[in-house]
Scaffold this active site. Structure first.
Site, PDB file in Angstrom:
ATOM      1  N   ASP A 120      78.313  69.945  38.231  1.00  0.00           N
ATOM      2  CA  ASP A 120      79.090  70.184  39.444  1.00  0.00           C
ATOM      3  C   ASP A 120      78.475  69.426  40.623  1.00  0.00           C
ATOM      4  O   ASP A 120      78.831  68.284  40.863  1.00  0.00           O
ATOM      5  CB  ASP A 120      79.296  71.677  39.728  1.00  0.00           C
ATOM      6  CG  ASP A 120      78.050  72.517  39.492  1.00  0.00           C
ATOM      7  OD1 ASP A 120      76.936  72.013  39.679  1.00  0.00           O
ATOM      8  OD2 ASP A 120      78.211  73.693  39.137  1.00  0.00           O
ATOM      9  N   ASP A 176      77.846  81.103  32.397  1.00  0.00           N
ATOM     10  CA  ASP A 176      77.641  82.504  32.739  1.00  0.00           C
ATOM     11  C   ASP A 176      77.814  82.767  34.219  1.00  0.00           C
ATOM     12  O   ASP A 176      77.873  81.851  35.038  1.00  0.00           O
ATOM     13  CB  ASP A 176      76.237  82.929  32.337  1.00  0.00           C
ATOM     14  CG  ASP A 176      75.179  82.449  33.335  1.00  0.00           C
ATOM     15  OD1 ASP A 176      74.419  83.285  33.845  1.00  0.00           O
ATOM     16  OD2 ASP A 176      75.118  81.228  33.600  1.00  0.00           O
TER      17      ASP A 176
END
Length: 197
Positions: A120, A176
């Site tokens: 990201d 997660d």
């Protein structure tokens, strides 16, 4: 491909209740993940044929992806892992990267394939790439399951990409939030109320 609501998605119906109650919608089903990883494995097989390749997984998020990926690579591969920390229980990277587990294998003159679950901001991966290059690999390439380009703040080249990811908070298949949701067999968008509480 358009996202599907959880209660209409076959892969998610098997996981009705529990963790799946926290998922707004599924982006990629277990079947879609398997098909794309098979394609990546074939491409990597051709690229690394007749090369001494070390596949390096970044823990913990990459573990389902790397396990499935290397099974699709029809060549000899060595595998090692690194563990780094830059998120904690946050939804964005702090930008401060700590190596919690380093490689147990020398990489000098070897072809290294760094496997990530998601790229990201690029901060963590930039740190890792710069660190590993000081160890003089023959080559260093990146394979990421998800590329969240909209969130990028650091320039980093990802040669092999599974899917381009929208700028949403995704979990499942290794990804997660606060240590949960890694075991979902699909990738979905977490409901905002879960991580904003």
């Amino acid at each position: 491909m358009a996202a599907k609501k959880l209660n209409h998605h076959p892969a998610a119906e098997m996981w009705a209740g529990g963790l799946s109650d926290d998922i707004d919608h599924v982006l990629w089903s277990q079947k879609q993940l398997a098909a794309r990883i098979e394609e990546l494995g074939q491409v990597l097989t051709e690229h690394y044929r007749d090369r001494d390749v070390l596949v390096v997984g970044i823990l913990c998020g990459s573990f389902p992806f790397i396990a499935d990926l290397v099974r699709e690579m029809n060549i000899p591969v060595a595998i090692d892992f690194m563990a780094v920390s830059s998120y904690g229980d946050r939804t964005t990277s702090s930008g401060v990267v700590r190596i919690l587990k380093d490689l147990g294998t020398p990489i000098a003159n070897r072809h290294v394939l760094l496997v990530e679950d998601i790229v990201d901001s690029g901060r963590t991966l930039r740190y890792l790439v710069d660190n590993l290059k000081t160890r003089h690999p023959a080559s260093l390439e990146i394979c990421t399951l998800l590329d969240k380009r909209e969130a990028r703040v650091v320039d980093i080249e990802t040669r092999y990409i599974g899917f381009t990811c929208p700028d949403e908070f995704v979990v499942g298949y290794g990804l997660d939030y606060a240590g949960k949701y890694r075991n979902l067999p699909y990738i979905g968008v977490l409901k905002p109320e879960i991580y904003r509480t």
